[in-house]
Design an enzyme around this catalytic site. Structure first.
Site, PDB file in Angstrom:
ATOM      1  N   ASP A  52       9.019   8.298  28.352  1.00 38.02           N
ATOM      2  CA  ASP A  52       8.113   8.896  27.200  1.00 38.02           C
ATOM      3  C   ASP A  52       8.677  10.224  26.102  1.00 38.02           C
ATOM      4  OD1 ASP A  52       5.695   9.283  25.649  1.00 38.02           O
ATOM      5  OD2 ASP A  52       3.888   8.681  27.088  1.00 38.02           O
ATOM      6  N   ASP A  63       0.117   3.815  21.001  1.00 41.54           N
ATOM      7  CA  ASP A  63      -0.939   3.771  21.864  1.00 41.54           C
ATOM      8  C   ASP A  63      -2.393   3.149  21.084  1.00 41.54           C
ATOM      9  OD1 ASP A  63       0.765   5.669  23.343  1.00 41.54           O
ATOM     10  OD2 ASP A  63      -0.046   6.966  23.085  1.00 41.54           O
TER      11      ASP A  63
END
Ligand code: DGJ
Length: 740
Positions: free
Chosen positions: A468, A532
């Site tokens: 990430d 997301d």
């Protein structure tokens, strides 16, 4: 004497370069021209009134020294006795241009430009891949005696006058890759990315096309910039009618200063021409990805293809299931529940490392948290492995919280605009999710991060890293000077070194969802997290446009919770399942909470995915052009056109009472096919309205073919089409098409 013209040809694309003006001029980039060419010197442009006395030449390195008044390709300067601004206008001319053997087939040329007076040399690489995708890059060398400050080195390709519309993509967190479109007018159109990462709003594709170009029609010239740092993408449309489509790394003040003999290499500009609309561009990109040796290997009805990578396992990611609430018993229950459904990879997301109870602390301390996991991750990994699943782990190696042992011990490893560390009074950039960035241009910091991630991979049975990157790199400097360029290359080196040490570990590029999706990062990673947002409605558009460049096997797509955590919408499980099917399929919710019907549908979609992943991950991506904007029909057709999966999707209420007939694109007109509905069928429909699940259909009577299917020729199915059932808005129908 300048070199003779070069004509690169591959898969229906020609790139024709002429050098008689001293510039490397792209005479043509587009449809294949065949082998016979006229005398290219006769194509010299006329000279109008009130202009330079010689025809203006726009080459691969547009320069004022050839009369180019648009955005220059190379820009830079030298200082003399501390006074900057010298060598400001280079006259780089072609010295040699030759074909070189290409490693993977295709057609490759190298062009060398030089300006001895300015002390510069540029080597240009052009590689037309076997599938027709062009790769273009430059490397500039300072051949002078003094340092040369490079301000920009752009990569450009000309587009013809009948390309009148421009399509690009933009977005934000949870809404990546949405298209926008406008008429090309005179002037320079620029998209700047100053995020230090690729960015949620970065355009994965910039496409110029003929009037009204669509999914499957029109001529299109499209480019992608393969870089994960600051950048600009532009279309320069000049008063003389010429247009250049281009991209360049956006460099900070004095960021690149080349010592005598030193070089700067641009990222690669990838370019695709199609005479079949955007789908034709997409095919060229897919072909390039799938020819890579490390690409996913797939098996489908039409055979085996791909590289050495593994077929894509069904994923369960814990983020929207438990967030930071890491406790071993519930996680093992989740793993059990996942295994029962047929999950093949269990990914433990953020929250497992030292001090990480929420997003305020811990980043940088890449040690398993001893209070949460007294016996390490092994008990969970064993529980996962013993249920037949691989284990994956979340990391964010480039980031640091001030509340971490590493930040306390090494304040000078934290990036900022100041030459001194924040402990010595240097200013830090504004915080973003309470975090800062580790200075990977510092060799000790790089080594520490490498060693920590390497140790985790050695000490635990980890098959997959979700890597990430949750903030922009703002005011990003190394010892007081801008360093996004160096940070990006150092991050690439980190990925490469870990990949080399652990070749079997797959890596996902995630960046607050899809903020690091580009072909630079994809050279060293195995899939991306597109967004997301797991809301199926949002995902329809995000995935459609991410997949304009990336094949579905590289695009993570998860079935989210019943009520979307990011939008609050509630969607039927069939819509969520069908949407995630067209990607690298997974789930991201607490499936222990799933209703009985949701579990039935999940089991069905997982078995459909397992049966068809070979097709989905090797076939041709097609998108119908329909008159109704709220209706979509998209699918994947096997390379030999023996089978296909399609989704008919209703995004919002449509104008007509019934959706009407839709033609199925991409089939072989000469073959006979059977079309059947795969989902929802009676197996997936609620018998009674259970919870908030309602029937996807709203009709008194379905179209006659729906029960039992229809057999017809490919030509009939494309030209006449199938009447769709009346689907409720925000629902989808999955169709299987098989040659009989
Ligand atoms: C952002 C990612 O995109 C999410 O999927 C999740 O991994 C969180 N970060 C964790 O902090």
């Amino acid at each position: 004497m300048y070199p003779s013209p070069l004509h690169l040809r591959s898969a229906g694309t020609s790139l024709l370069l002429a050098f008689h003006t001293g510039e490397a001029q792209v005479v043509h980039w587009g449809a294949d021209l065949g082998s016979e060419l006229p005398d290219l010197e006769l194509l010299g442009a006329p000279v109008p009134h009130s202009a330079l006395d010689t025809p203006i030449v726009g080459g691969l390195l547009p320069q004022a020294s050839s009369g180019w008044l648009g955005r220059p390709g190379p820009r830079g300067q030298r200082s003399d006795g501390g006074v900057p601004g010298f060598a400001f206008s280079p006259a780089l001319r072609v010295v040699s241009a030759e074909r070189v053997p290409a490693q993977n087939g295709g057609d490759t040329a190298v062009v060398l430009h030089s300006d001895p007076e300015a002390g510069l040399e540029v080597r240009t690489m052009l590689h037309l891949n076997p599938g027709g995708l062009l790769e273009l890059s430059h490397a500039l060398t300072n051949t002078g005696d003094t340092p040369y400050q490079l301000d920009e080195l752009g990569l450009v390709l000309p587009v013809p006058g009948d390309a009148v519309e421009l399509l690009d993509l933009t977005g934000r967190w949870c809404r990546e890759n949405h298209p926008q479109r406008h008429q090309i007018a005179q002037g320079t159109w620029v998209r700047s990315g100053r995020h230090g990462r690729t960015g949620h709003d970065s355009s994965l594709l910039v496409a110029a096309g003929t009037a009204g170009f669509a999914n499957r029609s029109g001529r299109v010239w499209a480019v992608h910039f393969g870089w994960s740092g600051n950048h600009e993408q532009y279309l320069d449309s000049l008063a003389d009618g010429r247009r250049m489509l281009g991209a360049a790394e956006l460099l900070g003040p004095g960021e690149i200063v080349l010592a005598s003999g030193a070089s700067y290499a641009t990222p690669v500009l990838y370019a695709a021409y199609s005479d079949r609309g955007v789908d034709g561009v997409t095919e060229r990109f897919y072909d390039w990805f799938r020819a890579r040796p490390q690409h996913v290997r797939t098996q489908s009805a039409d055979g085996e293809r791909g590289g050495s990578g593994k077929a894509r396992p069904v994923v369960l990611n814990t983020w929207e299931a438990v967030y930071f609430d890491h406790r071993i018993e519930p996680l093992i229950e989740l793993a059990e529940s996942a295994a029962e459904l047929g999950v093949e990879r269990f990914v433990l997301d953020d929250g497992w490392f030292r001090g990480r109870r929420d997003d305020h602390a811990g980043l940088g301390d890449w040690f398993v948290d001893e209070t949460l996991w007294p016996e390490g991750l092994t008990p969970l990994i064993d529980a996962v492995n013993s249920r037949g699943m691989e284990f994956g782990l979340w990391v964010e190696p480039e980031m640091v919280n001030l509340d971490s042992d590493v930040a306390r011990a090494h304040p000078d490893w934290i990036v900022g605009p100041a030459a001194k560390s924040h402990k010595d009074g240097g200013r830090l950039p504004l915080e973003w999710r309470n975090q800062h960035i580790i200075d990977l241009a510092n060799p000790q910091a790089w080594q520490y991060i490498y060693e920590r991630i390497d140790a985790l991979l050695r000490e635990n049975n980890i098959a997959y890293l979700k890597w990430d990157q949750n903030r922009d790199l703002t005011e990003h400097g190394h010892r007081g000077r801008p360093s996004v360029h160096e940070q990006t290359l150092a991050a690439y080196r980190l990925f490469d070194a870990l990949k080399a040490a652990h070749p079997h570990v797959e890596i996902e590029s995630c960046s607050s969802g899809g903020a690091r999706v580009d072909l630079g990062i994809l050279q060293r990673t195995d899939r991306v997290w597109a967004s997301d947002c797991n809301d199926a409605l949002e995902r329809q558009t995000i995935q459609r446009w991410t997949q304009a460049v990336l094949p579905p096997e590289l695009v993570g797509a998860h079935v989210g919770p019943t009520h979307s955590h990011t939008t609050g919408r509630t969607h039927d499980i069939t819509f969520r399942a069908i949407t995630a099917l067209f990607g690298h399929f997974g789930m991201e919710w607490d499936i222990r909470q799933a209703t009985e019907r949701e579990r039935i549908v999940l089991k069905r979609i997982i078995s459909i995915y397992k049966e068809h992943r070979g097709l989905l991950h090797s076939g041709v991506r097609v998108h119908a052009d329909l008159g109704e904007p709220q209706l979509r029909l998209h699918g994947v057709v096997a390379q030999d056109r023996s089978e296909a999966l399609f989704a008919a999707v209703v995004l919002a209420s449509i104008a007509a009472e019934v959706p009407g007939r839709v033609g199925i694109p991409g089939l072989d007109p000469e073959r006979t096919y059977k079309v059947e509905a795969l989902m929802p069928t009676s197996a997936d429909l609620p018998v009674t309205v259970e919870g908030d699940a309602a029937s996807p259909f709203v009709q008194i009577q379905p179209p006659a073919w729906l029960d039992g299917g229809l057999t017809a020729s490919g030509r009939f199915l494309t030209e006449v089409g199938l009447p769709l059932p009346v689907l409720r808005p925000e629902h989808a129908l999955l169709l299987k098409v098989s040659a009989v």
